[in-house]
Enzyme design. Structure first.
Site, PDB file in Angstrom:
ATOM      1  NE  ARG A   1       2.500   9.539  12.250  1.00 42.05           N
ATOM      2  CZ  ARG A   1       2.948   8.296  12.261  1.00 42.05           C
ATOM      3  NH1 ARG A   1       3.568   7.810  11.206  1.00 42.05           N
ATOM      4  NH2 ARG A   1       2.814   7.570  13.333  1.00 42.05           N
TER       5      ARG A   1
ATOM      6  NE  ARG B   1       9.212   6.065   8.330  1.00 41.48           N
ATOM      7  CZ  ARG B   1       8.754   7.251   7.967  1.00 41.48           C
ATOM      8  NH1 ARG B   1       9.580   8.225   7.675  1.00 41.48           N
ATOM      9  NH2 ARG B   1       7.460   7.487   7.859  1.00 41.48           N
TER      10      ARG B   1
ATOM     11  CG  ASP C   1      -0.196  -0.221   2.534  1.00 38.15           C
ATOM     12  OD1 ASP C   1       1.041  -0.372   2.505  1.00 38.15           O
ATOM     13  OD2 ASP C   1      -0.853  -0.268   3.593  1.00 38.15           O
ATOM     14  CG  HIS C   2       3.345   2.420   3.069  1.00 36.30           C
ATOM     15  ND1 HIS C   2       2.393   1.579   3.581  1.00 36.30           N
ATOM     16  CD2 HIS C   2       3.628   3.300   4.055  1.00 36.30           C
ATOM     17  CE1 HIS C   2       2.114   1.950   4.823  1.00 36.30           C
ATOM     18  NE2 HIS C   2       2.849   2.987   5.139  1.00 36.30           N
TER      19      HIS C   2
ATOM     20  CG  ASP D   1       2.129   1.398   9.500  1.00 32.50           C
ATOM     21  OD1 ASP D   1       2.641   1.743   8.415  1.00 32.50           O
ATOM     22  OD2 ASP D   1       1.356   2.130  10.157  1.00 32.50           O
TER      23      ASP D   1
ATOM     24  CB  SER E   1       6.755   5.926  11.075  1.00 34.13           C
ATOM     25  OG  SER E   1       8.047   5.457  10.802  1.00 34.13           O
TER      26      SER E   1
HETATM   27  C1  MIC Z   1       3.726   6.355   8.310  1.00 34.89           C
HETATM   28  O1  MIC Z   1       2.543   6.622   8.408  1.00 34.89           O
HETATM   29  O2  MIC Z   1       4.621   7.167   8.592  1.00 34.89           O
HETATM   30  C2  MIC Z   1       4.112   4.989   7.866  1.00 34.89           C
HETATM   31  C3  MIC Z   1       4.778   5.123   6.572  1.00 34.89           C
HETATM   32  O3  MIC Z   1       2.972   4.203   7.676  1.00 34.89           O
HETATM   33  C4  MIC Z   1       5.007   4.394   8.932  1.00 34.89           C
HETATM   34  C5  MIC Z   1       5.663   3.158   8.570  1.00 34.89           C
HETATM   35  C6  MIC Z   1       6.764   3.346   7.633  1.00 34.89           C
HETATM   36  O4  MIC Z   1       7.630   4.187   7.856  1.00 34.89           O
HETATM   37  O5  MIC Z   1       6.814   2.602   6.665  1.00 34.89           O
HETATM   38  C7  MIC Z   1       4.385   4.179  10.283  1.00 34.89           C
HETATM   39  O6  MIC Z   1       3.507   4.898  10.652  1.00 34.89           O
HETATM   40  O7  MIC Z   1       4.859   3.318  11.046  1.00 34.89           O
HETATM   41 FE1  SF4 Z   2      -0.387   4.534   5.110  1.00 39.37          FE
HETATM   42 FE2  SF4 Z   2       0.878   5.287   7.360  1.00 39.37          FE
HETATM   43 FE3  SF4 Z   2      -0.680   6.991   5.992  1.00 39.37          FE
HETATM   44 FE4  SF4 Z   2      -1.757   5.008   7.281  1.00 39.37          FE
HETATM   45  S1  SF4 Z   2      -0.628   6.692   8.173  1.00 39.37           S
HETATM   46  S2  SF4 Z   2      -2.276   5.663   5.214  1.00 39.37           S
HETATM   47  S3  SF4 Z   2      -0.291   3.370   7.004  1.00 39.37           S
HETATM   48  S4  SF4 Z   2       1.213   6.053   5.308  1.00 39.37           S
END
Ligand code: MIC
Ligand code: SF4
Length: 755
Positions: free
Chosen positions: A448, A645, A95-96, A160, A643
């Protein structure tokens, strides 16, 4: 899709005994969070009353979920663990990595082409090791998990931070780094500090423009981005029961934005309805049979102040729709005060884009409520002022919303329907003109809004709101527009008002889907070959990190003293860098490029102490590494927030940073550092942050006696020849100290596996 009903029944079948054992040791009424935690102890029945915020406890999660951007690293690590199959049901969700640009079909085709190597890798690793694989376009991990896998009273971890979304279906679901997921998939326990508990009592009932999103926007305003750290937030009360299941998901989802370990709700009729509507009547029946365990004891909710470490009360009947932002998700402004605040702070009032989607708000209910506003705009002759983009949460939601005409309603406003994927929420958005870096405002229903997150432009002011409010504000094109009181001028010059949103919690005709995009793993995957080309710039097999050398660390150069907010987006940016998530060396070229250097207020510009010259952080660190010199990163409060990550921990580890010393850490990031064999330390006296100078060389003493609870000593050698000693605290327990010594947790698993 094989949600594992037998597994769920097994979990439920042990509840009676486990809860009885917990009652014995805890000896007072139990909250829901405690019930779920005690029902998932690795060692079986409870024998100890764990201390909240203190005891480290081993748990046995029921499931693991991973998304494509983090799964690559998680699975590269898992491949090193030497196991034939995952030990618990696990899924991967693509999805990313899908950029939003022209609309779903074209964008998806392009992404499949550009990232085919990664998708093929994830698909074949999944196939080999018994992992369910959700193809690109199937939907956003947390929406797909809620629709298919989450279940009341279950425990799940996911790579995640928004894994917590599944609290909407009464789970304890927690975001972790890939190394934690790797442990659980390898059949090992998962360790967590027993959380504190924050109770949120919801009274009243939502009405008018107020939505579930406004509950969490308000809570974020109260608790701030740090306020939930180390705690589970448990929602209860008549107000909680009045919310839909996906609305509860929205609230839990954004618990990540207050740093909470997770959030959850007791099992109720909204969850039962959702389970049945999503084809899981069997799970609903099984949950009904142990209902008493899937919510707190009545006494807890009657006298919550006695059972929670902190209590918040929100009256839904009085809740105002609101917007949080810009640049941080906890800056709360009720819609009625927005114009005034925007004027005062110089936030641009003209709204350029309204974006609806993300794992936070992309359910059928969300789309239907936002569509009810969009429809009024058409019916009342309003011309939409801002552009509109929609990312449905899953193919099931998209297909159903399409069948029911909701997407058509948005298209009538010239909205672009993007892929069922993260898209703009994670900077996968080819926004026309963003490179000009003009000051502008967008509103979105995501979670976010850190600087540069959606479109890479540091001057984009992003505000978070409910989908229905995003729709209204995008139509008006005015950040100060308050749909509760204000009117808009239509194409006949008349003043018209938008009626409050209406929508369907669940589709009246039921959900439908043609191809949900799921691929089941091979029954026996032993013959499946996983190829990683040595020349690939997207994927790189991992090499074990070196073990600790057994001595104190001396002569570390200060790499950067980061000032202010330093989220994982600052440490390892997403957007264009997502494509290197499976290649540690390549992604390391983004290390800390978003962090602000305390000494010159610039990003990606630090002094190389060997040459005296200023240059990018990654290049400077590579120079230290080439010269065999270790370094240290210094940071401010809540370092690594955001996140899960683990690249944010692995990159410094890979490039030879030896320690990260900060005022405070965000939980997942701190654990990620520990897992990778890094030293994550905090200033014993936060004011010592001020003692760190640009040309410092730093020694870390006490490592040969590294022990739980025992601070380490740091000697700061300043350039003028003076030196100062400061103390650094740490939260390593005995096990985590072993990770440090071995050079990373994975080195221990690998060793044990080889035995
Ligand atoms: C995000 O919302 O920042 C992400 C991308 O979903 C991350 C995970 C990632 O860095 O791949 C998260 O929230 O953990
Ligand atoms: Fe995707 Fe993270 Fe955004 Fe949720 S917050 S839609 S998991 S990038």
């Amino acid at each position: 899709m094989a949600f594992d009903v037998d597994m769920i029944k097994k979990v439920y079948s042990r509840y009676d005994e486990r809860i009885a054992a917990a009652r014995q040791v805890v000896n007072k009424p139990l909250t829901l969070s405690e019930k779920i935690l005690y029902a998932h102890l690795w060692d079986g029945n409870a024998t100890e009353d764990y201390k909240r915020g203190v005891s480290y406890v081993d748990f046995a999660p029921d499931r693991v979920a991973m998304q494509d951007a983090t799964a690559q690293m998680a699975l590269l690590q898992f491949m090193q663990a030497g196991r034939p199959k995952v030990a618990v049901p696990s899924t991967v969700h693509c999805d990313h990595l899908i950029q939003a640009k022209e609309g779903a079909d074209k964008d998806l085709a392009r992404a499949k082409n550009e990232s085919s190597e990664v998708f093929n890798f994830l698909s074949s690793v999944s196939n080999k090791y018994g992992i369910g694989f959700w193809k690109p376009g199937a939907g956003i991990i947390h929406q797909v998990v809620l629709e298919n896998y989450a279940f009341p009273g279950g425990m799940m971890i996911g790579t995640d931070s928004h894994t917590v979304n599944a609290g909407g279906l009464g789970m304890v679901a927690i975001g972790v780094g890939g190394a934690d997921a790797c442990d659980v998939m390898a059949g090992l326990p998962w360790e967590l500090k027993f959380p504190k508990l924050i109770g949120v009592k919801l009274t009243g009932k939502l009405s008018g423009w107020a939505a579930a999103k406004d509950v969490i926007l308000k809570v974020a305003g109260i608790l701030t981005v740090k306020g939930g750290t180390g705690a589970i937030v448990e929602y209860f009360g008549e107000g909680a029961e009045s919310l839909s299941c996906t609305g509860k998901g929205t609230i839990c989802n954004m618990g990540a934005e207050i740093g909470a370990t997770t959030s959850t709700f007791g099992y109720d009729e909204s969850m039962e309805r959702y389970l049945r509507a999503t084809g899981r009547a069997e799970v609903a029946d099984a949950a009904n049979a142990i209902k008493q365990h899937l919510t707190a004891d009545a006494e807890v909710y009657a006298n919550p102040e006695q059972y929670f470490d902190q209590l918040i009360e929100i009256n839904l009947s009085e809740l105002e729709p609101s917007l949080n932002g810009p640049f941080t998700p906890d800056l709360y402004t009720p819609v009625s005060r927005m114009r005034e605040e925007a004027d005062k702070n110089g936030w641009p009032l003209k709204v350029e884009w309204g974006l609806i989607g993300s794992c936070t708000n992309s359910s059928y209910e969300d789309l239907s409520r936002a569509a009810s506003i969009a429809k009024q705009a058409v019916d009342k002759g309003l011309i939409t002022k801002a552009e509109f983009g929609i990312n449905p949460g899953s193919e099931q939601v998209r297909f159903t919303a399409d069948r029911d005409g909701l997407l058509k309603t948005f298209e009538d406003l010239n909205a672009t329907i993007f892929t069922n994927a993260c898209g703009p929420c994670i900077g996968m958005w080819d926004r026309v003109g963003a490179d000009k870096q003009e000051k502008n405002t967008i509103v979105h229903s995501f979670n976010r809004n850190f600087a540069k997150r959606a479109d890479g432009n540091p001057n984009t002011y992003a505000f978070v709101a409910s989908p229905e409010l995003v729709a209204a504000i995008a139509i008006s094109g005015d950040l100060g527009f308050n749909p509760v009181t204000d009117t808009l001028t239509n194409n006949k010059g008349e003043q018209v008002k938008l009626d409050p949103p209406v929508g369907d919690e669940l589709p009246t005709k039921g959900f439908a889907v043609d191809d949900p995009g799921y691929q089941a793993p091979a029954a026996d995957g032993s013959a499946v070959v996983v190829d990683v080309a040595p020349t690939s710039d997207r994927l790189q097999l991992l090499e074990p990190f070196a073990a600790w050398e057994g001595t104190d660390l001396k002569g570390l150069k200060l790499l950067i003293k980061a000032k202010g907010k330093c989220t994982t987006d600052h440490i390892s940016m997403a957007g264009p860098w997502l494509k290197y998530r499976g290649h540690l060396d390549n992604i390391s070229n983004n290390m800390l490029i978003g962090a602000v250097n305390f000494f010159n207020e610039k990003t990606d510009n630090v002094k190389n102490q060997l040459t005296g010259e200023y240059g990018p952080v990654p290049a400077t660190q590579r120079d230290y590494k080439a010269n065999g010199i270790g370094s240290i990163v210094v940071g401010d409060e809540n370092y690594g927030e955001g996140s899960s990550r683990e690249h944010a921990a692995m990159e410094p580890r890979h490039l030879g940073v030896r320690a990260v010393l900060v005022k405070s850490f965000a939980r997942i990031h701190e654990t990620n550092l520990k897992k990778q064999g890094m030293l994550g330390l905090t200033f014993a006296d936060k004011d010592d942050y001020n003692k760190i100078q640009e040309n410092d060389t730093i020694d870390i003493l006490g490592l040969t006696e590294f022990a739980p609870g025992k601070p380490l000593t740091l000697v700061l050698h300043h350039a003028d020849g003076t030196q100062e000693e400061i103390l650094a605290n740490h939260t390593y327990n005995a096990q985590q100290i072993e990770w440090f010594k071995a050079g990373g947790a994975l080195n221990i698993i690998r060793k044990n596996q080889a035995k």
